[in-house]
Design an enzyme around this catalytic site. Structure first.
Site, mmCIF file in Angstrom:
data_model
loop_
_atom_site.group_PDB
_atom_site.id
_atom_site.type_symbol
_atom_site.label_atom_id
_atom_site.label_comp_id
_atom_site.label_asym_id
_atom_site.label_seq_id
_atom_site.Cartn_x
_atom_site.Cartn_y
_atom_site.Cartn_z
ATOM 1 N N ASP A 66 69.467 -62.623 -30.566
ATOM 2 C CA ASP A 66 69.484 -62.597 -32.020
ATOM 3 C C ASP A 66 70.217 -63.813 -32.575
ATOM 4 O OD1 ASP A 66 72.063 -61.845 -31.354
ATOM 5 O OD2 ASP A 66 72.030 -59.937 -32.423
ATOM 6 N N SER A 67 70.719 -64.665 -31.682
ATOM 7 C CA SER A 67 71.237 -65.971 -32.087
ATOM 8 C C SER A 67 70.162 -66.800 -32.770
ATOM 9 C CB SER A 67 71.781 -66.724 -30.874
ATOM 10 O OG SER A 67 70.841 -66.726 -29.811
ATOM 11 N N ASP A 109 67.320 -58.953 -27.235
ATOM 12 C CA ASP A 109 68.465 -58.429 -27.970
ATOM 13 C C ASP A 109 68.049 -57.316 -28.931
ATOM 14 O OD1 ASP A 109 71.074 -59.258 -27.500
ATOM 15 O OD2 ASP A 109 70.835 -61.155 -28.558
ATOM 16 N N LYS A 138 69.359 -55.774 -24.524
ATOM 17 C CA LYS A 138 70.802 -56.014 -24.586
ATOM 18 C C LYS A 138 71.377 -55.427 -25.860
ATOM 19 C CE LYS A 138 72.743 -60.143 -25.454
ATOM 20 N NZ LYS A 138 73.743 -59.829 -26.523
ATOM 21 N N GLU A 140 75.420 -54.664 -27.903
ATOM 22 C CA GLU A 140 76.791 -55.136 -27.939
ATOM 23 C C GLU A 140 77.786 -53.986 -28.051
ATOM 24 O OE1 GLU A 140 75.903 -59.401 -30.234
ATOM 25 O OE2 GLU A 140 77.369 -57.995 -31.053
ATOM 26 N N GLU A 207 81.680 -62.637 -23.282
ATOM 27 C CA GLU A 207 81.744 -63.805 -24.154
ATOM 28 C C GLU A 207 83.172 -64.065 -24.615
ATOM 29 O OE1 GLU A 207 79.562 -65.744 -28.096
ATOM 30 O OE2 GLU A 207 78.830 -63.873 -27.226
#
Length: 291
Positions: A66-67, A109, A138, A140, A207
């Site tokens: 999603d970057s 993501d 993925k 978070e 990260e």
């Protein structure tokens, strides 16, 4: 090869490779790599052409991150990215990979707001990404995500977790800062990592976690492969945003980034150099790229 395939308009994709020089990456193959000490090389990808080049260059895993909200859409954070946009970019990446070796492992993501409501919402969102071609999804965070991970894994969806700096909740974390420096933060990261492995997560992005802590967590997770970004060389693998490693960025270069386009003749050569540096342990350099 037909003339149509050989002369793709605009040169957007390389010609399809007749025989793949490596076996397709799979969960058992990732476990084999881990057991023999081979580092996992991951990059982000958002479109067909760069995905095809990355696969051809030997990248093991592609993260449709999603970057893309920041590097492709120009947003200030990843929060505004939608599930529909993630599915679109995942489909683009999959099409590109299928034009070449087709061996890379593809991770999609789950964007902000598509899995926080309930386990059932997470399943619907993950199913959409898998139907778009992702091999793994993925998400978070730790704590409450553990049961969501378990719920997805029990239903046949491979999961990559993400701890440390979690961009979707950057405002709650107080900005883009290193996570796990205090004793309390470090203990929480250790607990969350172990719980996520026990729930069935088979990958874990760490990260901006101190290198010593990331190494310790990695050693405690034999079944969950840690992928570092700004977390030192002691993880099972590394990931960078593709634009960063190619030296293409609009703001300040993060400490943990190395520009692999320097001295490279092409994007493919830069990606291959990144893979080689991850595999031989010369990237990252903890003195330069970690805390």
């Amino acid at each position: 090869m037909s003339d149509t395939t050989a002369h793709t308009p605009y040169g957007t994709l390389p010609a399809a490779a007749p025989l793949p020089p490596r076996k397709p990456i799979s969960l058992p193959r990732l476990q084999e790599m881990r057991e023999r000490g081979e580092k996992i090389a991951m990059l982000t990808a958002y479109d067909a052409t760069f995905a095809a080049v990355a696969d051809h260059a030997g990248v093991d895993c592609l993260l449709v991150g999603d970057s893309l909200g920041m590097v492709c859409q120009g947003r200030p954070s990843t929060v505004g990215v939608t599930l529909e946009e993630m599915c679109y970019h995942t489909e683009c990446v999959v099409r590109g990979v299928r034009r070449v070796q087709g061996t890379v492992w593809i991770i999609g993501d789950l964007p902000f707001g598509t899995y926080q409501e309930s386990r059932e919402q997470a399943l619907r969102s993950a199913a959409a990404l898998m139907q778009a071609g992702a091999h793994m999804v993925k998400l978070e965070g730790g704590g409450w995500t553990v049961e969501t991970v378990r719920f997805l894994v029990e239903r046949g969806i491979p999961v990559c977790a993400h701890l440390g700096l979690t961009p979707q909740t950057v405002h709650a974390l107080g900005g883009y800062r290193v996570q796990g420096r205090s004793h309390a933060e470090a203990e929480r990261l250790r607990r969350d990592a172990l719980a996520l492995q026990d729930a069935g997560a088979t990958m874990l992005v760490l990260e901006m976690v101190p290198a010593a802590l990331a190494t310790e967590i990695t050693q405690q997770l034999p079944r969950c492969h840690t992928i570092g970004i700004g977390s030192g060389r002691g993880t099972a693998g590394q990931v960078l945003v593709m634009h960063d490693m190619l030296g293409i960025h609009l703001g300040k270069t993060p400490k943990f980034v190395r520009n692999f386009m320097e001295g490279a003749a092409s994007v493919r050569d830069a990606m291959a150099a990144y893979v080689a540096a991850v595999k031989d342990g010369t990237f990252p350099n903890d003195a330069l790229h970690a805390w």
